[in-house]
Design a protein around this motif. Structure first.
Motif, PDB file in Angstrom:
ATOM      1  N   HIS A   1       8.000  -0.330  -5.554  1.00  0.00           N
ATOM      2  CA  HIS A   1       8.457  -0.278  -4.163  1.00  0.00           C
ATOM      3  C   HIS A   1       7.600   0.645  -3.318  1.00  0.00           C
ATOM      4  N   GLU A   2       7.460   0.266  -2.078  1.00  0.00           N
ATOM      5  CA  GLU A   2       6.731   1.085  -1.105  1.00  0.00           C
ATOM      6  C   GLU A   2       7.366   0.897   0.254  1.00  0.00           C
ATOM      7  N   HIS A   3       7.120   1.857   1.118  1.00  0.00           N
ATOM      8  CA  HIS A   3       7.722   1.828   2.454  1.00  0.00           C
ATOM      9  C   HIS A   3       6.639   2.004   3.503  1.00  0.00           C
ATOM     10  N   GLY A   4       6.948   1.553   4.703  1.00  0.00           N
ATOM     11  CA  GLY A   4       6.026   1.788   5.808  1.00  0.00           C
ATOM     12  C   GLY A   4       6.720   1.527   7.129  1.00  0.00           C
ATOM     13  N   VAL A   5       5.999   1.864   8.194  1.00  0.00           N
ATOM     14  CA  VAL A   5       6.465   1.530   9.544  1.00  0.00           C
ATOM     15  C   VAL A   5       5.308   0.823  10.232  1.00  0.00           C
ATOM     16  N   GLU A   6       5.580  -0.356  10.805  1.00  0.00           N
ATOM     17  CA  GLU A   6       4.536  -1.127  11.487  1.00  0.00           C
ATOM     18  C   GLU A   6       3.920  -0.282  12.607  1.00  0.00           C
ATOM     19  N   ALA A   7       2.625  -0.511  12.878  1.00  0.00           N
ATOM     20  CA  ALA A   7       1.939   0.251  13.926  1.00  0.00           C
ATOM     21  C   ALA A   7       2.627   0.064  15.279  1.00  0.00           C
TER      22      ALA A   7
END
Ligand code: 1HN
Length: 376
Positions: A161-167
């Motif tokens: 699993h990994e997380h992010g926030v769109e630009a």
């Protein structure tokens, strides 16, 4: 289920260990200690309490107090360096195991637009409950999920699993919940970083919602036999709608109001093997009666304001505040508004309690079902 027997709740009753120290016995204990042993009667009353004795204390973490500290971490560390940029919730009785309550860990994680936190997996099961911001996503074993406020997402035991926030998004904050203290106590935790640091998205975005999120219908492409729910994400919209529908069809529980449990659609069981979760609605003006049960609970106020009385202490809460109820602590909740509902998200270790046959529950009988308040 009322299965407790507490009539003999005295420390000195017959049948309980009650041996007085003598010089001869003290010398004997010292001798036993030299052989990595001990006399059971010196510890029996401690290791066999009459009823569960939690070392956790009830705590309320106010979001308006925590939020600036969480945001400050953005200036101090990057996700690359920190792995996960998280401020964790440290129960004063559980500092030795970094738990928020019992054997459950929780923390607040923050990410800015364009940031990503690398992929990894571990034996601990995890969940996230989105608190604020737009553009957050999580990828679980190649399935990418878009996330908004009050959405609840799983990152189960063993999944990459990994997380992010769109630009194009805004700063996002969410609550993490994990069973790390439990898995560490069981000495069963493995942890690995993804060989490529980032995983590829292998399916259409939100595909598991489209396949498994249809009430009463299962997809045809084979059974799901993993120990966790294939519906990795539970969105706020349908959850709130379901609570409203159920509220029209039930009087609710005197202890929990209108409560619905997030389930694995393939089995009807809990979302993960070690962590369960639910959302409960307190209708306008609703005040529940007190009860207690085994299992540790972390709450987040998803909507509204009110208060809870936990082990005789009153905690006033509003949206985004987090509080915990230790195992076997009396608790009751009240919605402060006469015109709006309040919603409480919870995650807990009930699947463990139930699977191990350790679940017990008891209603508060005195004072019309309400605790006497001894503090705030
Ligand atoms: C973890 O994997 C996350 O995936 C957050 O965001 C907090 C705390 C301890 C161990 C693993 C995440 C964690 C964690």
């Amino acid at each position: 289920m009322n299965t407790t027997v507490r009539e003999n709740h005295r420390e000195d009753v017959a049948g309980r260990a009650n041996v007085e120290d003598t010089p001869e016995l003290l010398a004997y204990y010292a001798e036993l200690e030299r052989h990595e042993t001990g006399a059971l009667w010196t510890v029996a009353n401690k290791i066999e309490p009459w009823e569960p004795v939690s070392s956790s204390v009830p705590v309320l973490w106010r979001y308006e107090v925590l939020r600036p500290h969480v945001l400050r971490s953005v200036e101090l560390v990057t996700p690359e360096k920190a792995g996960r940029r998280v401020i964790y919730l440290n129960n004063p009785g559980r500092r030795d195991v970094s738990a928020a309550v019992g054997w459950l860990y929780s923390g607040l994680q923050v990410m800015h637009p364009g940031e990503v936190a690398s992929a990894h997996r571990h034996s601990a099961s995890a969940l996230r409950f989105i608190m604020e911001g737009a553009g957050a996503y999580t990828i679980v074993d190649g399935h990418k999920m878009t996330l908004g406020a009050n959405d609840f997402v799983l990152t189960p035991n063993g999944t990459w699993h990994e997380h992010g926030v769109e630009a194009s998004g805004t700063p996002c904050i969410w609550q993490d919940g994990l069973d790390i203290p439990l898995v560490n106590a069981l000495e069963a935790n493995f942890y690995a970083v993804h060989p490529k640091l980032q995983q590829e998205v292998g399916y259409p975005v939100d595909d598991m919602r489209e396949a498994w999120g249809n009430p009463g219908l299962h997809p045809s492409n084979g059974p799901w036999s993993k120990g966790y729910s294939p519906l990795f994400k539970y969105e706020w919209g349908p959850t709130y709608e379901a609570l409203g529908r159920y509220a029209r069809a039930t009087e609710g529980s005197p202890f929990d109001g209108v409560l619905m449990t997030y389930v694995n659609p393939a089995t009807g069981g809990p979302v993960m093997q070690t962590i369960g979760a639910s959302m409960q609605m307190l209708r306008p003006g609703e005040r529940t009666k007190a009860h207690r049960h085994t299992g540790s609970f972390v709450y987040q106020v998803a909507k509204g304001r009110g208060h809870s009385v936990i082990a005789g202490r009153r905690f006033d809460w509003q949206e985004r505040d987090i509080f915990c109820v230790p195992s076997w602590a009396w608790h009751e909740h009240a919605n402060a508004s006469a015109s709006n509902d309040a919603c409480l998200f919870t995650f807990n270790d009930l699947p463990v309690m139930q699977a191990l046959g350790l679940y017990r529950e008891e209603g508060y009988r005195d004072n019309d079902g309400h605790q006497r308040i001894e503090g705030t």
